[in-house]
Write an enzyme that holds these catalytic residues in place. Structure first.
Site, short mmCIF file in Angstrom:
data_model
loop_
_atom_site.label_atom_id
_atom_site.label_comp_id
_atom_site.label_asym_id
_atom_site.label_seq_id
_atom_site.Cartn_x
_atom_site.Cartn_y
_atom_site.Cartn_z
CB CYS A 183 -0.91 0.01 1.22
SG CYS A 183 -1.74 1.60 1.43
CG ASP B 88 -1.88 14.89 -4.54
OD1 ASP B 88 -2.83 14.21 -4.13
OD2 ASP B 88 -1.31 14.67 -5.64
CG HIS C 196 -4.56 -0.40 4.80
ND1 HIS C 196 -3.90 0.10 3.69
CD2 HIS C 196 -5.49 -1.26 4.31
CE1 HIS C 196 -4.39 -0.43 2.60
NE2 HIS C 196 -5.36 -1.27 2.95
CG ASN D 179 -11.72 11.12 -5.16
OD1 ASN D 179 -12.73 11.80 -5.34
ND2 ASN D 179 -10.51 11.53 -5.54
N GLY E 68 -12.88 8.04 -9.15
CA GLY E 68 -11.48 8.09 -9.58
C GLY E 68 -10.50 7.77 -8.47
CG HIS F 14 -6.43 9.43 0.26
ND1 HIS F 14 -6.59 8.14 -0.19
CD2 HIS F 14 -6.59 10.23 -0.82
CE1 HIS F 14 -6.81 8.15 -1.49
NE2 HIS F 14 -6.82 9.41 -1.90
CG HIS G 174 -7.99 14.42 -2.31
ND1 HIS G 174 -6.90 14.37 -3.16
CD2 HIS G 174 -8.57 13.20 -2.39
CE1 HIS G 174 -6.84 13.18 -3.73
NE2 HIS G 174 -7.85 12.44 -3.28
P1 5GP Z 1 -7.24 9.29 -5.07
O1 5GP Z 1 -7.20 9.38 -6.58
O2 5GP Z 1 -7.07 7.86 -4.61
O3 5GP Z 1 -8.41 9.97 -4.44
O4 5GP Z 1 -5.99 10.13 -4.58
C1 5GP Z 1 -4.68 9.66 -4.62
C2 5GP Z 1 -3.79 10.87 -4.63
O5 5GP Z 1 -2.47 10.46 -4.29
C3 5GP Z 1 -3.67 11.57 -6.01
O6 5GP Z 1 -4.10 12.92 -5.90
C4 5GP Z 1 -2.19 11.44 -6.35
O7 5GP Z 1 -1.68 12.60 -7.00
C5 5GP Z 1 -1.54 11.21 -5.00
N1 5GP Z 1 -0.32 10.43 -5.06
C6 5GP Z 1 -0.08 9.30 -5.78
N2 5GP Z 1 1.15 8.84 -5.55
C7 5GP Z 1 1.73 9.70 -4.66
C8 5GP Z 1 3.02 9.74 -4.04
O8 5GP Z 1 3.90 8.90 -4.25
N3 5GP Z 1 3.25 10.77 -3.18
C9 5GP Z 1 2.30 11.74 -2.92
N4 5GP Z 1 2.64 12.69 -2.07
N5 5GP Z 1 1.07 11.72 -3.48
C10 5GP Z 1 0.79 10.71 -4.35
ZN ZN Z 2 -2.41 1.49 3.57
#
Ligand code: 5GP
Ligand code: ZN
Length: 113
Positions: free
Chosen positions: A4, A30, A46, A86, A92, A99, A101
């Site tokens: 993860c 992000d 988790h 999300n 998406g 998490h 945002h």
């Molecule tokens: P989701 O699409 O699951 O709601 O959000 C995942 C978020 O994690 C995305 O906005 C993406 O840019 C961010 N993200 C993906 N990989 C990494 C990473 O390695 N480091 C950081 N800081 N953010 C990440």
């Molecule tokens: Zn996790």
């Protein structure tokens, strides 16, 4: 949880820009910002979906929601901000560790893209 991404970030196995950390959560920048300021508040426990949340998970989410507004300066929240969680494919979601945002620093529209 093995494999993860966010558990690895929490363990310090992947470098990140950390804005805040305590026993319940980590708040990071992000990597691919969708607003002028874009942070992720990640509960340390988790779990994937709100639908799968235990009481303990819910307490961590509650701690996140109480903490975020106290970080007004650090996260640039003064003029307002948006929180997004999300859930699943249509929204998406790409990382399956719940998490929040945190988007701020600009005026935001209201269009699902
Ligand atoms: P989701 O699409 O699951 O709601 O959000 C995942 C978020 O994690 C995305 O906005 C993406 O840019 C961010 N993200 C993906 N990989 C990494 C990473 O390695 N480091 C950081 N800081 N953010 C990440
Ligand atoms: Zn996790």
């Amino acid at each position: 949880m093995e494999n993860c991404l966010f558990c690895k970030i929490i363990k310090g196995e992947i470098p990140t820009t950390k804005m805040y950390e305590d026993d319940n959560m980590i708040i990071i920048k992000d990597i691919d910002p969708k607003a002028k300021n874009h942070f992720l508040c990640i509960p340390k426990c988790h779990f994937k979906l709100l639908a799968e949340m235990t009481e303990e998970d819910a307490n961590a989410v509650k701690a996140c929601l109480k903490k975020i507004p106290t970080l007004e300066k650090e996260l640039g929240l003064k003029n307002g901000y948006r929180l997004v969680i999300n859930q699943g494919e249509d929204a998406g979601q790409t990382v399956f560790h719940l998490h929040i945002h945190i988007l701020s620093g600009q005026k935001m529209g209201w269009t699902p893209a």
